[in-house]
Design a protein around this motif. Structure first.
Motif, PDB file in Angstrom:
ATOM      1  N   PRO A  55      38.157  40.269  36.482  1.00  0.00           N
ATOM      2  CA  PRO A  55      37.043  40.399  37.431  1.00  0.00           C
ATOM      3  C   PRO A  55      36.049  41.499  37.095  1.00  0.00           C
ATOM      4  N   SER A  56      36.341  42.383  36.141  1.00  0.00           N
ATOM      5  CA  SER A  56      35.429  43.487  35.843  1.00  0.00           C
ATOM      6  C   SER A  56      34.023  42.996  35.496  1.00  0.00           C
ATOM      7  N   GLY A  57      33.918  41.874  34.838  1.00  0.00           N
ATOM      8  CA  GLY A  57      32.602  41.328  34.513  1.00  0.00           C
ATOM      9  C   GLY A  57      31.882  40.728  35.710  1.00  0.00           C
ATOM     10  N   LEU A  58      32.615  40.384  36.738  1.00  0.00           N
ATOM     11  CA  LEU A  58      32.025  39.785  37.931  1.00  0.00           C
ATOM     12  C   LEU A  58      31.759  40.805  39.030  1.00  0.00           C
ATOM     13  N   MET A  59      32.137  42.035  38.801  1.00  0.00           N
ATOM     14  CA  MET A  59      32.028  43.063  39.828  1.00  0.00           C
ATOM     15  C   MET A  59      30.587  43.158  40.348  1.00  0.00           C
ATOM     16  N   PRO A  60      30.354  42.801  41.607  1.00  0.00           N
ATOM     17  CA  PRO A  60      29.001  42.878  42.146  1.00  0.00           C
ATOM     18  C   PRO A  60      28.601  44.314  42.488  1.00  0.00           C
ATOM     19  N   ILE A  61      29.585  45.185  42.639  1.00  0.00           N
ATOM     20  CA  ILE A  61      29.314  46.592  42.929  1.00  0.00           C
ATOM     21  C   ILE A  61      29.403  47.322  41.603  1.00  0.00           C
ATOM     22  N   ARG A  62      28.297  47.854  41.138  1.00  0.00           N
ATOM     23  CA  ARG A  62      28.265  48.481  39.819  1.00  0.00           C
ATOM     24  C   ARG A  62      28.016  49.968  39.920  1.00  0.00           C
ATOM     25  N   LEU A  63      28.677  50.674  39.055  1.00  0.00           N
ATOM     26  CA  LEU A  63      28.488  52.110  38.905  1.00  0.00           C
ATOM     27  C   LEU A  63      27.647  52.285  37.654  1.00  0.00           C
ATOM     28  N   GLY A  64      26.402  52.655  37.799  1.00  0.00           N
ATOM     29  CA  GLY A  64      25.547  52.767  36.627  1.00  0.00           C
ATOM     30  C   GLY A  64      25.182  51.397  36.103  1.00  0.00           C
ATOM     31  N   ASP A  65      25.655  51.085  34.909  1.00  0.00           N
ATOM     32  CA  ASP A  65      25.364  49.782  34.314  1.00  0.00           C
ATOM     33  C   ASP A  65      26.624  48.928  34.251  1.00  0.00           C
ATOM     34  N   LYS A  66      26.512  47.793  33.632  1.00  0.00           N
ATOM     35  CA  LYS A  66      27.622  46.842  33.534  1.00  0.00           C
ATOM     36  C   LYS A  66      28.879  47.459  32.928  1.00  0.00           C
ATOM     37  N   TRP A  67      28.711  48.391  31.997  1.00  0.00           N
ATOM     38  CA  TRP A  67      29.833  48.921  31.228  1.00  0.00           C
ATOM     39  C   TRP A  67      30.398  50.229  31.760  1.00  0.00           C
ATOM     40  N   SER A  68      29.704  50.914  32.627  1.00  0.00           N
ATOM     41  CA  SER A  68      30.111  52.260  33.059  1.00  0.00           C
ATOM     42  C   SER A  68      31.515  52.316  33.654  1.00  0.00           C
ATOM     43  N   GLY A  69      31.830  51.402  34.535  1.00  0.00           N
ATOM     44  CA  GLY A  69      33.163  51.394  35.143  1.00  0.00           C
ATOM     45  C   GLY A  69      34.253  51.201  34.112  1.00  0.00           C
ATOM     46  N   MET A  70      33.996  50.340  33.128  1.00  0.00           N
ATOM     47  CA  MET A  70      34.989  50.092  32.084  1.00  0.00           C
ATOM     48  C   MET A  70      35.129  51.304  31.160  1.00  0.00           C
ATOM     49  N   ILE A  71      34.026  51.995  30.901  1.00  0.00           N
ATOM     50  CA  ILE A  71      34.080  53.210  30.089  1.00  0.00           C
ATOM     51  C   ILE A  71      34.900  54.272  30.817  1.00  0.00           C
ATOM     52  N   CYS A  98      37.883  47.533  42.270  1.00  0.00           N
ATOM     53  CA  CYS A  98      38.624  46.553  41.457  1.00  0.00           C
ATOM     54  C   CYS A  98      39.568  45.737  42.326  1.00  0.00           C
ATOM     55  N   ALA A  99      40.240  46.393  43.272  1.00  0.00           N
ATOM     56  CA  ALA A  99      41.149  45.683  44.179  1.00  0.00           C
ATOM     57  C   ALA A  99      40.362  44.676  45.027  1.00  0.00           C
ATOM     58  N   TRP A 100      39.186  45.080  45.483  1.00  0.00           N
ATOM     59  CA  TRP A 100      38.339  44.181  46.275  1.00  0.00           C
ATOM     60  C   TRP A 100      37.948  42.965  45.436  1.00  0.00           C
ATOM     61  N   ALA A 101      37.534  43.195  44.181  1.00  0.00           N
ATOM     62  CA  ALA A 101      37.113  42.091  43.314  1.00  0.00           C
ATOM     63  C   ALA A 101      38.274  41.135  43.040  1.00  0.00           C
ATOM     64  N   GLU A 108      38.185  34.349  43.624  1.00  0.00           N
ATOM     65  CA  GLU A 108      37.805  32.935  43.757  1.00  0.00           C
ATOM     66  C   GLU A 108      36.429  32.792  44.404  1.00  0.00           C
ATOM     67  N   GLU A 109      36.164  33.575  45.428  1.00  0.00           N
ATOM     68  CA  GLU A 109      34.861  33.514  46.103  1.00  0.00           C
ATOM     69  C   GLU A 109      33.741  33.939  45.162  1.00  0.00           C
ATOM     70  N   LEU A 110      33.994  34.964  44.359  1.00  0.00           N
ATOM     71  CA  LEU A 110      32.994  35.424  43.383  1.00  0.00           C
ATOM     72  C   LEU A 110      32.704  34.332  42.354  1.00  0.00           C
TER      73      LEU A 110
END
Length: 117
Positions: free
Chosen positions: A15-31, A101-104, A109-111
């Motif tokens: 779900p990390s790629g589908l996360m609608p809530i972003r910190l910075g850019d698409k990759w920041s949370g994963m970094i 992440c837990a929310w996502a 399925e809804e996302l």
């Protein structure tokens, strides 16, 4: 010495790629996830973040550094190296990131349905 990062840390179906809530850019949370266990070199970050270009990883790291979440340390000597580590401010994002992440995962399925529609 920290354990090597798992190359499959971020499964393409995660779900990390589908996360609608972003910190910075698409990759920041994963970094931030990659830096959670300790400092990492650029090349180490590229292993689980194989979908990111070097240019975009550099931009994301610079943005995280600018915002005070990541500290960049250049080590001189016979072998020059640069490491990235979370600052106390960056480390304070771990718990909110866990919650997002837990929310996502709960709404996975809804996302997916919303994206397909």
């Amino acid at each position: 010495m920290t354990e090597p990062l798992d190359p499959d840390m971020f499964d393409p179906l995660c779900p990390s790629g589908l996360m609608p809530i972003r910190l910075g850019d698409k990759w920041s949370g994963m970094i931030i996830r990659c830096l959670e266990q300790g400092p990492r070199r650029f090349s180490e970050l590229r292993v689980p973040l194989r979908g990111i270009s070097a240019k975009v990883l550099t931009q994301s790291l610079r943005a995280l550094e600018r915002d005070g979440f990541v500290l960049r340390t250049a080590h001189s000597g016979p072998v020059q190296r640069v490491e990235y580590a979370l600052t106390p401010l960056g480390r304070s994002l771990i718990e909110p990131l866990n919650t997002m992440c837990a929310w996502a995962e709960e709404h996975w399925e809804e996302l997916l349905d919303a994206r397909e529609a």
